[in-house]
Structures are given as C-alpha cells and as structure tokens.
Design a protein around this motif. Structure first.
Motif, mmCIF file in Angstrom:
data_model
loop_
_atom_site.group_PDB
_atom_site.id
_atom_site.type_symbol
_atom_site.label_atom_id
_atom_site.label_comp_id
_atom_site.label_asym_id
_atom_site.label_seq_id
_atom_site.Cartn_x
_atom_site.Cartn_y
_atom_site.Cartn_z
ATOM 1 N N GLY A 325 0.829 -1.214 0.000
ATOM 2 C CA GLY A 325 0.000 0.000 0.000
ATOM 3 C C GLY A 325 0.861 1.262 0.000
ATOM 4 N N GLY A 326 0.200 2.387 -0.335
ATOM 5 C CA GLY A 326 0.927 3.644 -0.514
ATOM 6 C C GLY A 326 1.621 4.129 0.747
ATOM 7 N N GLU A 327 0.926 4.029 1.874
ATOM 8 C CA GLU A 327 1.497 4.576 3.107
ATOM 9 C C GLU A 327 2.745 3.803 3.526
ATOM 10 N N SER A 328 2.619 2.489 3.529
ATOM 11 C CA SER A 328 3.738 1.661 3.961
ATOM 12 C C SER A 328 4.918 1.799 2.993
ATOM 13 N N ALA A 329 4.641 1.779 1.695
ATOM 14 C CA ALA A 329 5.738 1.865 0.717
ATOM 15 C C ALA A 329 6.452 3.210 0.835
ATOM 16 N N ALA A 330 5.675 4.296 0.987
ATOM 17 C CA ALA A 330 6.301 5.620 1.068
ATOM 18 C C ALA A 330 7.179 5.742 2.312
ATOM 19 N N LYS A 331 6.723 5.181 3.435
ATOM 20 C CA LYS A 331 7.513 5.247 4.671
ATOM 21 C C LYS A 331 8.792 4.425 4.547
ATOM 22 N N THR A 340 9.150 10.128 -1.365
ATOM 23 C CA THR A 340 7.996 10.092 -2.276
ATOM 24 C C THR A 340 6.749 10.475 -1.484
ATOM 25 N N ASN A 341 5.579 10.419 -2.094
ATOM 26 C CA ASN A 341 4.360 10.526 -1.285
ATOM 27 C C ASN A 341 3.319 9.501 -1.719
ATOM 28 N N LYS A 342 2.585 9.039 -0.702
ATOM 29 C CA LYS A 342 1.455 8.141 -0.974
ATOM 30 C C LYS A 342 0.408 8.935 -1.738
ATOM 31 N N ASN A 343 -0.351 8.287 -2.582
ATOM 32 C CA ASN A 343 -1.335 9.015 -3.387
ATOM 33 C C ASN A 343 -2.557 8.166 -3.675
ATOM 34 N N LEU A 344 -3.718 8.815 -3.566
ATOM 35 C CA LEU A 344 -4.958 8.147 -3.994
ATOM 36 C C LEU A 344 -4.889 7.902 -5.492
ATOM 37 N N LEU A 345 -5.370 6.750 -5.918
ATOM 38 C CA LEU A 345 -5.432 6.455 -7.350
ATOM 39 C C LEU A 345 -6.873 6.111 -7.705
ATOM 40 N N PRO A 346 -7.264 6.313 -8.978
ATOM 41 C CA PRO A 346 -8.625 5.948 -9.371
ATOM 42 C C PRO A 346 -8.902 4.496 -8.982
#
Ligand code: DSN
Length: 430
Positions: A325-331, A340-346
């Motif tokens: 997931g975005g949060e874990s990968a970005a951290k 980097t930053n986590k991001n909502l995707l369609p």
C-alpha cells in the motif's frame, strides 16, 4: 532563548544534510537557484506594497514597482499571454482569487474528483467550499488517466456549469481542453486551468498551452516544474477589461493583503532563468519521468497508463498494493533515503488508504540526473520493495547515487551547492 536559535539552525542543517544524501521524488517540489534564494532574505521581505505598481497603498516602493513590472513582463513573455498578476502568495490562494473573480456563491463549477487526481482546492473542505461553489464532476477515463470527453460533454450540456476548471495534482497527461472548447462555448462556460504542476513544462513547450486552447485564465504556484520560490501567479489571455479587473480584484484585495515582495523578486529571477534554460529543463524532466516509469515497469511495478507511455509530464503513478500500500511503501522508501508521497489512485476503495505512490522527476533533473540514474533509482525501489534488501543497504545505495548530484543546473549560478546550509549570520549564538 539563544539556545533555541542554535537548536533551530541545527534542525535545518540536519534537514539539508538528509536531503543532500536522499533521492527526492516529490512531484510538487524543486530547488531554488542561488540568485533567487538570495532575494528571499532581502529587505523586500520586510516591506508592504499593496495594490499595483505605481498605485501602492504604502510609500517607499519605487524599486519594488520596477521589479514587479519586470516580473509581469517576463511572465507574459514566458507564457505568450496578455495578462499576469503575481500577487497571489500560493497556488491555492491563486485558485481562490479566480473563484472570487469568476464565480458567486452557489455557482456550479466543473472539475475532476480528488480520487482522479484533482487538487484539494476542488473539494468542499477546500477553496470550493470556502467560496460556496458546487462541483460538477467530469467523467474520468481510468485507462487513459484523463477526462472522458464524450461522457463529459453530456454532463456539461445537462448541468451547464458557469466555469470549468482543468488541472490536477496527479497530472500525467494534457487535459482535453481543445476537444471540450466547443461545448464550453455552447453552454457559455469559462475555461480555467490550474497549471501548478506543469507550469514549467508549459513554459518550456513540453505540455499543452491552455491559454491558447480555450482557457481564459491559468492559476498556479511557482515552485514545481517551474523552479521558483513558493508563491502564486495568475496568467490570462483576454482582451476583456472587465475580466482583467475582476482577476486583479480577486488577487487584491480579494485574497491577499501584502504579496510577499521577497518572493516576487525571487520569482522575477526564476522567470528570467526559465526563459533561458526552461526548454532544455522541461524536455529532460519529461524524458526522466518516462525513463523512470519504464525502468520500474520492467522490474514488475504496476505503473499506470502503460499503453500511453506512462506519462507526458514530470509525474508517474505507481499502484503499490502488492508492495503493502501507498502509506507503507512511502515510509519504507523514506527510511531508505528515497522521498515520495502516498497518493490516492482511481479505483481506491478508501481515501484513508491510498493504493499508490506519486513520483516526480523535477528535482532529480534539476541536479543533473539523466536516464541512466533513473534506471538506478528503479533498481533501488526493486531492491527494497521486491528483493528484501535492508533499509540500510538501500539507503547507502541512494546516498552513493546522490553523491555525484548535489549541485544545481539550468539556472544562473549553476554548479552551486543545491542543499548547502547557508550560514547567514556566522556562528551559532551562545
Ligand atoms: N500539495 C501540492 C502537491 O503536492 O501536489 C499541491 O498544492
């Protein structure tokens, strides 16, 4: 209290040192040139100059007026347009100025959804809500990562918004303004472009040209692909004095009092630099984004819009659900020196759990990295998120890569240190 001064300076120094050994991939960030940076601490910082050059509310502004007139002239030249206003103090403030100028409370305004990449200005909890306008959402084409033109035409004809905003914070491809222009004209809607992310690419001839495709105004921040100070700008292509008056009134007194004259002076330098170096910088920024996307894709990452060459801008989007997931990968990446930053995707199920990462090439390009370095960055992603290499090992790889790229390019004073802590007042107080 003197200890606080030393403490803050230490924190800022540690921050700079961290960035000096990191790979910064935030799509909305960039680095100021030394000449622009110097003006940020000039006496312009301490002064007030409300109003327009020659019509100020405060005395003592002769030099400020001259600089602002030059700033406006350079902005009009760079964007080949008839109107500029450099008084909004940020991109969001520039958006508020447009909303103040072109809408009334209760109006309908066309825009994209946050999950499709729109900026928070379009949200009820952001600038739209503050002005009390109601969003009319465009239909979205997830495959092509842009507006679905036929379905959006139907929505616009049915709902007839007064203004249509084009522009995104996850901005991979140009917006279909020219295709929608006849519909806007048919329903009497004005086109408005938020160019914050792609401003430097537009100026450099590497993206669309919204003011000549059908938008009357472009609002923007000035520090992303255009590597200027954190500030805002309005640009327009209109002969209508009423629209000009409304935009100027939106900027001041609508949404600003003073307009941060030091930033305006720094922006003048950044615009001059972009006129000189912007074409090459924009071209390399886009080439680097595409190279990074391809290299990640080859290593098994789910980079969006593969069929369209991943991107035509400085930004790429990577779905990282299988990487945690975005949060874990970005951290994890940040711990390993890759910012980097986590991001909502369609298609994301919950706004609280973004499934993606947004990556941008503006800063790594600014320090001189090229396509070979993009491949090395993709290897570091692969090592950390797929191959289970340790955080320390990847951080060491990131620092080694960065060691050769810590000076600025594409500006006057190129070659100066990009991340150096500036000892402005000598040694720390004791
Ligand atoms: N928050 C900025 C971004 O990262 O896109 C835009 O204001």
């Amino acid at each position: 209290m003197a200890r606080t001064v030393a403490w803050v300076r230490d924190r800022v120094r540690a921050h700079s040192q961290r960035f000096e050994r990191s790979i910064p991939l935030i799509a909305s960030e960039n680095l100021l040139s030394p000449y622009a940076k110097e003006l940020m601490i000039s006496d312009f910082h301490s002064r007030y100059a409300e109003g327009l050059p020659g019509e100020r509310y405060y005395e003592g502004n002769e030099q400020v007026d001259e600089v602002e007139n030059r700033c406006l002239e350079l902005a009009r030249r760079l964007f080949r347009c008839s109107f500029a206003d450099v008084r909004p103090i940020s991109g969001t403030v520039a958006n508020l100025a447009v909303l103040k100028a072109l809408t009334e409370t209760g109006d309908l305004v066309g825009t994209s959804r946050l999950a499709d990449g729109a900026h928070i200005s379009s949200a009820g909890f952001g600038a739209f809500g503050l002005r009390g306008v109601k969003p009319v959402y465009y239909a979205w084409d997830e495959e092509r990562m842009t507006i679905d033109v036929p379905r959006t035409r139907e929505i616009l004809r049915a709902v007839r918004p007064k203004v249509c905003l084009f522009g995104l914070s996850l901005f991979l491809f140009p917006m279909p303004i020219a295709e929608l222009r006849p519909t806007l004209e048919e329903i009497g809607a004005r086109g408005w472009y938020d160019g914050a992310h792609v401003l430097g690419l537009i100026a450099g001839g590497e993206f669309q040209d919204p003011l000549h495709e059908g938008c009357v105004v472009m609002s923007s921040s000035t520090h992303k692909t255009l590597p200027g100070p954190q500030h805002g700008i309005l640009l327009g292509e209109t002969n209508d004095p009423e629209v000009v008056k409304k935009l100027q009134g939106g900027a001041f007194p609508g949404v600003t009092s003073n307009h941060h004259l030091n930033e305006m002076a720094a922006l003048t330098v950044s615009l001059a630099e972009h006129l000189e170096f912007g074409r090459e910088y924009a071209q390399r920024t886009v080439a680097n984004a595409r190279a990074l996307a391809s290299a990640l894709h080859e290593r098994g990452f789910d980079v969006l819009a593969e069929g369209l060459g991943f991107t035509r801008s400085h930004t790429i989007a990577v779905r990282v659900e299988k990487e945690g997931g975005g949060e874990s990968a970005a951290k994890r990446l940040a711990d390993a020196g890759i910012i980097t930053n986590k991001n909502l995707l369609p298609g994301d199920k919950s706004p609280r759990h973004p499934g993606g990462l947004r990556l941008g090439s503006p800063e790594v390009t600014r320090v001189g990295m090229g396509e070979r370095e993009m491949v090395r960055i993709a290897e570091l992603f692969d090592d950390l998120l797929h191959k289970g290499r340790s955080t320390e090992e990847v951080a060491q790889g990131a620092a080694e890569l960065k060691r050769g790229f810590t000076t600025l390019k594409y500006c006057f004073g190129a070659g100066e240190a990009a991340y150096r802590y500036y000892d402005l007042v000598g040694r720390d107080p004791s």
